[in-house]
Design an enzyme around this catalytic site. Structure first.
Site, mmCIF file in Angstrom:
data_model
loop_
_atom_site.group_PDB
_atom_site.id
_atom_site.type_symbol
_atom_site.label_atom_id
_atom_site.label_comp_id
_atom_site.label_asym_id
_atom_site.label_seq_id
_atom_site.Cartn_x
_atom_site.Cartn_y
_atom_site.Cartn_z
ATOM 1 N N THR A 47 0.830 -1.210 0.000
ATOM 2 C CA THR A 47 0.000 0.000 0.000
ATOM 3 C C THR A 47 0.861 1.256 0.000
ATOM 4 O O THR A 47 0.394 2.325 -0.402
ATOM 5 C CB THR A 47 -0.921 0.040 1.243
ATOM 6 N N ASP A 48 2.129 1.141 0.427
ATOM 7 C CA ASP A 48 2.922 2.369 0.622
ATOM 8 C C ASP A 48 3.129 3.153 -0.667
ATOM 9 O O ASP A 48 2.879 4.345 -0.721
ATOM 10 C CB ASP A 48 4.250 2.089 1.354
ATOM 11 N N LEU A 135 12.460 -8.092 6.627
ATOM 12 C CA LEU A 135 12.320 -7.371 7.905
ATOM 13 C C LEU A 135 13.081 -6.051 7.873
ATOM 14 O O LEU A 135 13.279 -5.402 8.888
ATOM 15 C CB LEU A 135 12.811 -8.230 9.073
ATOM 16 N N SER A 136 13.564 -5.706 6.687
ATOM 17 C CA SER A 136 14.144 -4.398 6.473
ATOM 18 C C SER A 136 15.490 -4.178 7.170
ATOM 19 O O SER A 136 15.726 -3.152 7.801
ATOM 20 C CB SER A 136 13.125 -3.341 6.926
ATOM 21 N N SER A 137 16.362 -5.164 7.000
ATOM 22 C CA SER A 137 17.728 -4.959 7.482
ATOM 23 C C SER A 137 18.377 -3.800 6.731
ATOM 24 O O SER A 137 19.209 -3.074 7.276
ATOM 25 C CB SER A 137 18.562 -6.233 7.320
ATOM 26 N N SER A 138 17.966 -3.609 5.465
ATOM 27 C CA SER A 138 18.588 -2.533 4.675
ATOM 28 C C SER A 138 18.251 -1.162 5.264
ATOM 29 O O SER A 138 19.133 -0.326 5.450
ATOM 30 C CB SER A 138 18.166 -2.616 3.204
ATOM 31 N N GLU A 170 18.758 4.679 -0.685
ATOM 32 C CA GLU A 170 18.523 3.312 -1.162
ATOM 33 C C GLU A 170 18.067 3.329 -2.631
ATOM 34 O O GLU A 170 18.489 2.505 -3.437
ATOM 35 C CB GLU A 170 17.509 2.599 -0.250
ATOM 36 N N ASP A 182 9.905 1.679 5.153
ATOM 37 C CA ASP A 182 10.929 0.997 5.956
ATOM 38 C C ASP A 182 11.722 1.972 6.835
ATOM 39 O O ASP A 182 11.799 1.784 8.045
ATOM 40 C CB ASP A 182 11.879 0.190 5.057
ATOM 41 N N TYR A 231 8.632 -6.885 -7.748
ATOM 42 C CA TYR A 231 8.198 -5.673 -7.040
ATOM 43 C C TYR A 231 8.012 -4.545 -8.062
ATOM 44 O O TYR A 231 6.990 -3.853 -8.070
ATOM 45 C CB TYR A 231 9.260 -5.305 -6.003
HETATM 46 P P1 ADP Z 1 15.789 -6.581 3.770
HETATM 47 O O1 ADP Z 1 15.828 -5.102 3.866
HETATM 48 O O2 ADP Z 1 14.408 -7.137 3.685
HETATM 49 O O3 ADP Z 1 16.577 -7.278 4.824
HETATM 50 P P2 ADP Z 1 17.235 -6.024 1.345
HETATM 51 O O4 ADP Z 1 17.582 -6.873 0.179
HETATM 52 O O5 ADP Z 1 16.490 -4.770 1.102
HETATM 53 O O6 ADP Z 1 16.450 -6.973 2.378
HETATM 54 O O7 ADP Z 1 18.559 -5.621 2.125
HETATM 55 C C1 ADP Z 1 19.499 -6.580 2.527
HETATM 56 C C2 ADP Z 1 20.901 -6.078 2.275
HETATM 57 O O8 ADP Z 1 21.246 -5.021 3.194
HETATM 58 C C3 ADP Z 1 21.961 -7.130 2.506
HETATM 59 O O9 ADP Z 1 22.096 -7.988 1.397
HETATM 60 C C4 ADP Z 1 23.207 -6.253 2.724
HETATM 61 O O10 ADP Z 1 23.714 -5.790 1.505
HETATM 62 C C5 ADP Z 1 22.642 -5.057 3.484
HETATM 63 N N1 ADP Z 1 22.826 -5.237 4.945
HETATM 64 C C6 ADP Z 1 21.876 -5.158 5.904
HETATM 65 N N2 ADP Z 1 22.393 -5.355 7.140
HETATM 66 C C7 ADP Z 1 23.726 -5.566 6.976
HETATM 67 C C8 ADP Z 1 24.819 -5.837 7.861
HETATM 68 N N3 ADP Z 1 24.646 -5.960 9.175
HETATM 69 N N4 ADP Z 1 26.050 -5.986 7.305
HETATM 70 C C9 ADP Z 1 26.230 -5.863 5.981
HETATM 71 N N5 ADP Z 1 25.238 -5.627 5.104
HETATM 72 C C10 ADP Z 1 23.997 -5.465 5.574
HETATM 73 MG MG MG Z 2 15.172 -3.721 2.387
#
Ligand code: ADP
Ligand code: MG
Length: 398
Positions: A47-48, A135-138, A170, A182, A231
């Protein structure tokens, strides 16, 4: 949760580990510690970018950055998760290979352009989020970098502006067409509350979540391989829907502008697959506020109903579910203690999210894991998350 993963989450263990790695990589001890959480959406898939609403929570899995400033304009960043060291010059941060450090470089470059200058730095990045699982690690990495620049440069950046700038980093420097949801979730989160975020104006309403309920993330461990291309395809299909609907409905510039009744009157003029995509987004937007209210009241029946409709729409209309997600949905829905379950993030693999009775959560996770592994043939990963505070300094704890 396994015992080593459990350890990773213990504050003192984590602090000691990051301090040790910092010493090994750079010598000395870090002087600045910042953190930014990941997030999970409780309602409102896709939705965003259609300028609708989403219900999201910041979670207690996050990214920490521990750093010291450098006087020479050089940045060295070590990812504890990947065990990789990256180097760049702050002045030319946007250049360079398409590696993980682009997320860090991107934010440094975008903030620099906006006048939020940063000195050089040595930094260790340590995250407790699964990478690339939805879960938005990025965003937790970009937002943590934003917080680092604030600390090192002595800046105070308006939270919504920082969210937009992290999104821009990003989009433009990493090259991922993500929405603003995110970084917003990571910045605005409030412990114990869900955020009802209006993506048209970024207004955020913090809504209490019943303490009798808790949130479980269920990772299928199926890689979201097609996620980026699909996406983009879904976004384009929504734009096409808007273009066609705006002919009979002048003034419509996003799906947010189209309510159910108007959509039903005009859906037959759309190609069937575009109509299905639009229908999902319009219905999903309509489920967000009722979900916030049901979570606040602890209305189990309503939560379950909303989650079931959300998952069915994602599967049949938006077509973002893969077989592992269906297996996980069945496991989560059949297990006692589960209130409701649905897709999390963009779909095409990755995680689901379940609302669970707090008192039954351990048995729920054991039982649902077993059911998923039996049906799917491979283990998933289930873990409870607490609804956490948004990004800031890593606070001292005894
Ligand atoms: P999501 O945001 O759902 O986790 P994404 O594909 O958008 O998936 O982002 C993941 C990417 O973010 C990883 O492949 C890496 O490049 C980067 N990233 C996130 N956290 C770390 C970390 N702690 N160390 C190195 N890279 C990271
Ligand atoms: Mg992401």
């Amino acid at each position: 949760m396994s015992s080593s993963a459990d350890l990773e989450h213990r504050w003192s263990y984590r602090r000691a580990r990051v301090t040790r790695e910092f010493g090994q990589q750079f010598g000395g001890v870090p002087s600045v510690w910042v953190r930014a959480p990941g997030r999970v959406d409780l309602m409102g898939s896709h939705t965003d970018y259609n300028l609708g609403c989403v219900l999201t929570v910041a979670i207690d899995r996050d990214t920490w950055i521990a750093a010291t400033p450098r006087a020479d304009g050089c940045a060295r960043v070590f990812s504890s998760n990947l065990q990789q060291l990256a180097r760049f010059e702050v002045a030319t941060a946007a250049a360079g290979e398409r590696n993980w450090d682009r997320y860090v470089r991107g934010v440094v470059a975008v903030l620099e352009r906006e006048g939020f200058r940063s000195p050089g730095f040595d930094a260790v990045v340590h995250g407790t989020l699964p990478l690339a699982s939805g879960l938005s690690s990025s965003a937790s990495l970009t937002v943590a970098t934003g917080k680092l620049v604030e600390e090192l440069g002595g800046h105070e950046i308006d939270p919504l502006r920082l969210a937009r700038l992290c999104q821009r980093a990003e989009n433009e420097v990493v090259g991922v067409p993500c929405g603003v949801l995110d970084p917003c979730s990571s910045i605005l989160g409030r412990a114990g509350h869900a955020m009802l975020l209006d993506c048209r104006n970024l207004e955020c309403d913090h809504r209490h979540v019943s303490e009798e309920l808790t949130v479980v993330v269920a990772d299928t461990r199926v890689a979201r391989e097609l996620a980026t291309s699909k996406y983009g395809e879904r976004r384009a299909e929504c734009e096409e829907g808007v273009r066609q609907l705006s002919r009979p409905l002048p003034g419509v510039t996003s799906l947010r502008d189209v309510d159910r009744d108007r959509f039903e009157r005009h859906r037959s003029q759309l190609p069937p697959h575009i109509a299905r995509r639009c229908s999902f987004v319009i219905e999903e937007h309509g489920r967000v506020r009722p979900m916030a209210e049901a979570l606040e009241r602890g209305d189990r029946k309503r939560i379950r109903e909303l989650c079931e409709h959300s998952f069915a729409g994602a599967r049949d209309e938006y077509e973002i579910c893969v077989p592992a997600m269906e297996a996980m949905f069945a496991a989560l829905s059949e297990t006692p203690g589960g209130v409701g379950a649905r897709q999390a993030g963009a779909g095409f693999g990755g995680c689901l999210v379940a609302i669970v009775e707090r008192g039954a959560v351990d048995a729920f996770m054991r039982d649902a894991s077993r059911r998923f592994a039996a049906a799917w043939g491979q283990e998933g990963s289930l873990f409870e998350v607490q609804i956490a505070q948004g990004a800031g300094r890593v606070e001292e704890r005894s």
